[in-house]
Design a protein around this motif. Sequence first.
Motif, PDB file in Angstrom:
ATOM      1  N   LEU A  21      42.250  76.374  -0.263  1.00  0.00           N
ATOM      2  CA  LEU A  21      43.079  75.430   0.432  1.00  0.00           C
ATOM      3  C   LEU A  21      42.436  73.864   0.497  1.00  0.00           C
ATOM      4  CD1 LEU A  21      45.836  74.419   1.428  1.00  0.00           C
ATOM      5  CD2 LEU A  21      45.209  75.129   3.742  1.00  0.00           C
ATOM      6  N   TYR A  22      40.974  74.100   0.709  1.00  0.00           N
ATOM      7  CA  TYR A  22      40.148  73.046   1.125  1.00  0.00           C
ATOM      8  C   TYR A  22      39.303  72.856  -0.328  1.00  0.00           C
ATOM      9  CZ  TYR A  22      41.726  72.811   5.846  1.00  0.00           C
ATOM     10  OH  TYR A  22      42.566  72.795   6.911  1.00  0.00           O
ATOM     11  N   PHE A  23      39.383  73.137  -1.363  1.00  0.00           N
ATOM     12  CA  PHE A  23      38.706  73.108  -2.569  1.00  0.00           C
ATOM     13  C   PHE A  23      39.028  71.589  -2.942  1.00  0.00           C
ATOM     14  CE2 PHE A  23      37.592  73.651  -6.976  1.00  0.00           C
ATOM     15  CZ  PHE A  23      36.343  74.075  -7.085  1.00  0.00           C
ATOM     16  N   PRO A  24      37.959  70.800  -3.390  1.00  0.00           N
ATOM     17  CA  PRO A  24      38.264  69.608  -3.787  1.00  0.00           C
ATOM     18  C   PRO A  24      39.497  69.195  -4.804  1.00  0.00           C
ATOM     19  CG  PRO A  24      35.943  69.851  -3.733  1.00  0.00           C
ATOM     20  CD  PRO A  24      36.586  71.218  -3.471  1.00  0.00           C
TER      21      PRO A  24
ATOM     22  N   GLY B 215      47.266  65.892  -2.828  1.00  0.00           N
ATOM     23  CA  GLY B 215      47.463  64.653  -2.446  1.00  0.00           C
ATOM     24  C   GLY B 215      48.072  63.657  -3.486  1.00  0.00           C
ATOM     25  N   ILE B 216      47.761  63.863  -4.716  1.00  0.00           N
ATOM     26  CA  ILE B 216      48.803  63.083  -5.624  1.00  0.00           C
ATOM     27  C   ILE B 216      50.135  63.490  -5.650  1.00  0.00           C
ATOM     28  CG2 ILE B 216      48.941  62.811  -7.869  1.00  0.00           C
ATOM     29  CD1 ILE B 216      45.809  62.876  -8.361  1.00  0.00           C
TER      30      ILE B 216
ATOM     31  N   PHE C 204      48.671  59.657   6.609  1.00  0.00           N
ATOM     32  CA  PHE C 204      49.096  60.820   7.434  1.00  0.00           C
ATOM     33  C   PHE C 204      48.982  62.087   6.897  1.00  0.00           C
ATOM     34  CE2 PHE C 204      51.550  56.975   9.196  1.00  0.00           C
ATOM     35  CZ  PHE C 204      50.966  57.115  10.708  1.00  0.00           C
ATOM     36  N   PHE C 205      49.176  62.110   5.478  1.00  0.00           N
ATOM     37  CA  PHE C 205      48.925  63.420   4.939  1.00  0.00           C
ATOM     38  C   PHE C 205      47.483  64.050   5.045  1.00  0.00           C
ATOM     39  CE2 PHE C 205      47.635  66.145   1.155  1.00  0.00           C
ATOM     40  CZ  PHE C 205      48.524  67.166   1.138  1.00  0.00           C
ATOM     41  N   PHE C 206      46.593  63.170   4.779  1.00  0.00           N
ATOM     42  CA  PHE C 206      44.984  63.589   5.044  1.00  0.00           C
ATOM     43  C   PHE C 206      44.719  63.499   6.455  1.00  0.00           C
ATOM     44  CE2 PHE C 206      45.074  62.650   0.276  1.00  0.00           C
ATOM     45  CZ  PHE C 206      44.519  63.723  -0.065  1.00  0.00           C
ATOM     46  N   ARG C 207      45.181  62.736   7.116  1.00  0.00           N
ATOM     47  CA  ARG C 207      45.003  62.917   8.499  1.00  0.00           C
ATOM     48  C   ARG C 207      45.431  64.533   9.258  1.00  0.00           C
ATOM     49  NH1 ARG C 207      42.319  60.378  12.675  1.00  0.00           N
ATOM     50  NH2 ARG C 207      43.964  60.634  14.267  1.00  0.00           N
ATOM     51  N   TRP C 208      46.534  64.826   8.678  1.00  0.00           N
ATOM     52  CA  TRP C 208      47.055  66.164   8.914  1.00  0.00           C
ATOM     53  C   TRP C 208      46.261  67.148   8.203  1.00  0.00           C
ATOM     54  CZ3 TRP C 208      49.475  69.487   5.456  1.00  0.00           C
ATOM     55  CH2 TRP C 208      50.211  70.696   5.794  1.00  0.00           C
ATOM     56  N   TYR C 209      46.026  67.134   6.956  1.00  0.00           N
ATOM     57  CA  TYR C 209      45.636  68.002   6.042  1.00  0.00           C
ATOM     58  C   TYR C 209      44.007  68.228   6.344  1.00  0.00           C
ATOM     59  CZ  TYR C 209      44.591  70.159   1.581  1.00  0.00           C
ATOM     60  OH  TYR C 209      44.066  71.020   0.394  1.00  0.00           O
ATOM     61  N   GLU C 210      43.397  67.168   6.546  1.00  0.00           N
ATOM     62  CA  GLU C 210      41.830  67.260   6.780  1.00  0.00           C
ATOM     63  C   GLU C 210      41.398  67.098   8.153  1.00  0.00           C
ATOM     64  OE1 GLU C 210      39.836  66.156   2.307  1.00  0.00           O
ATOM     65  OE2 GLU C 210      40.406  64.601   3.606  1.00  0.00           O
ATOM     66  N   LYS C 211      42.322  66.688   9.092  1.00  0.00           N
ATOM     67  CA  LYS C 211      41.897  66.431  10.501  1.00  0.00           C
ATOM     68  C   LYS C 211      40.787  65.636  10.671  1.00  0.00           C
ATOM     69  CE  LYS C 211      44.351  70.579  11.856  1.00  0.00           C
ATOM     70  NZ  LYS C 211      44.842  70.963  10.699  1.00  0.00           N
ATOM     71  N   ARG C 212      40.879  64.436  10.080  1.00  0.00           N
ATOM     72  CA  ARG C 212      39.603  63.606   9.975  1.00  0.00           C
ATOM     73  C   ARG C 212      39.956  62.078  10.075  1.00  0.00           C
ATOM     74  NH1 ARG C 212      38.944  60.792   5.301  1.00  0.00           N
ATOM     75  NH2 ARG C 212      40.014  61.737   3.337  1.00  0.00           N
ATOM     76  N   GLU C 213      38.956  61.189  10.304  1.00  0.00           N
ATOM     77  CA  GLU C 213      39.373  59.806  10.299  1.00  0.00           C
ATOM     78  C   GLU C 213      39.371  59.283   8.785  1.00  0.00           C
ATOM     79  OE1 GLU C 213      37.190  55.649  11.712  1.00  0.00           O
ATOM     80  OE2 GLU C 213      36.210  57.597  12.110  1.00  0.00           O
TER      81      GLU C 213
ATOM     82  N   GLU D  26      36.537  62.495  -3.551  1.00  0.00           N
ATOM     83  CA  GLU D  26      36.624  64.105  -3.407  1.00  0.00           C
ATOM     84  C   GLU D  26      35.347  64.594  -4.427  1.00  0.00           C
ATOM     85  OE1 GLU D  26      37.584  66.338  -1.614  1.00  0.00           O
ATOM     86  OE2 GLU D  26      39.048  65.140  -0.562  1.00  0.00           O
ATOM     87  N   LEU D  27      35.338  63.931  -5.569  1.00  0.00           N
ATOM     88  CA  LEU D  27      34.328  64.208  -6.765  1.00  0.00           C
ATOM     89  C   LEU D  27      32.883  63.951  -6.034  1.00  0.00           C
ATOM     90  CD1 LEU D  27      36.173  63.360  -9.966  1.00  0.00           C
ATOM     91  CD2 LEU D  27      35.879  65.709  -8.985  1.00  0.00           C
ATOM     92  N   GLU D  28      32.955  62.721  -5.457  1.00  0.00           N
ATOM     93  CA  GLU D  28      31.453  62.127  -5.043  1.00  0.00           C
ATOM     94  C   GLU D  28      31.057  63.386  -3.859  1.00  0.00           C
ATOM     95  OE1 GLU D  28      29.538  57.969  -3.886  1.00  0.00           O
ATOM     96  OE2 GLU D  28      31.381  58.595  -3.114  1.00  0.00           O
ATOM     97  N   ASN D  29      32.015  63.667  -3.057  1.00  0.00           N
ATOM     98  CA  ASN D  29      31.375  64.592  -1.794  1.00  0.00           C
ATOM     99  C   ASN D  29      31.153  65.822  -2.265  1.00  0.00           C
ATOM    100  OD1 ASN D  29      31.178  62.561  -0.002  1.00  0.00           O
ATOM    101  ND2 ASN D  29      33.573  63.131   0.465  1.00  0.00           N
ATOM    102  N   TRP D  30      31.640  66.370  -3.703  1.00  0.00           N
ATOM    103  CA  TRP D  30      31.514  67.395  -4.230  1.00  0.00           C
ATOM    104  C   TRP D  30      30.389  67.855  -5.483  1.00  0.00           C
ATOM    105  CZ3 TRP D  30      35.225  69.732  -8.544  1.00  0.00           C
ATOM    106  CH2 TRP D  30      34.558  71.295  -8.861  1.00  0.00           C
TER     107      TRP D  30
END
Length: 287
Positions: free
Chosen positions: A9-12, A19-20, A67-76, A149-153
Amino acid sequence: MNQSIKKILYFPITKIILGITVCFSLFVVVQNFISKPLFYSIIEDKNIADPFIHLVSFLVLLSSYYFFFRWYEKREIKELSIKNLPKEMFGGFAIGFSAISLSIFILYLLGYYHIINILTDDYSLKLFMTLVVAALIEDLFTRALLLRELENWLGTNISILIIMVIETYHIFNPNTTLFSFFVSLCWGFTMSMLFVYTKRVWLPFFFHIGWNFAQPFYGSNLTGLDDMGKIIHSKFEGPVLFTGGGIGIEDSIITVFILFSIGVFLYHRSNKEGKIIKKKISYEFKK
């Protein structure tokens, strides 16, 4: 939640696909089933209605991503932070517009660019808003989501190479040449660096708008398209390598050199300021 399910679920790649899919689907649904029926029913002239439709689409894209990524990843959602928005907005637009302007000026000095007349009738708010939404779609998904996502991975360098290859989809635009492939690679590099340097979408987005607005402003085709309106009616005469030919001024070797120089400068600054991620960052899966 099962640990293996968390990893999936949290794989990049999973986050990129979700997201897309979610954001773009919402964009398409709202535009085609809400915005268009609503505004076309109350405004007869589509040239007036379409800018409102594009504005709604713009807001839907940004809000759905936020709002999707706020909910999905619970981050700023730092990539949409408005902390330095005025600076990055005006600065990005100015750099993008100035890059094309400098190229036009050099062509003028070489005798390859001639102004015929100046008219505003051929350019409309509808055309401008079309460019704004198109730029946001590309920069939100390619820079804020995919590159981030790719940069962080994988780290910055590998991620930029991947984005450069992805950006070569521009070669399917009208009038492209073999040189256009190289232009697309340079575009992917510099646009990536605009994001890497700030870690926000605004600098590349407004650079993109300034870049795209400047081309029809000076009477050039825009990425091979000749129906994006003109403000300065002009004539390009000279070697295709310098004028860009049917693709437009962005395919000029002069423009590409300017574009690439911006990217190299930002890479140097980013590396000096420690903004280049050198190695893979492990993901922590939330419980």
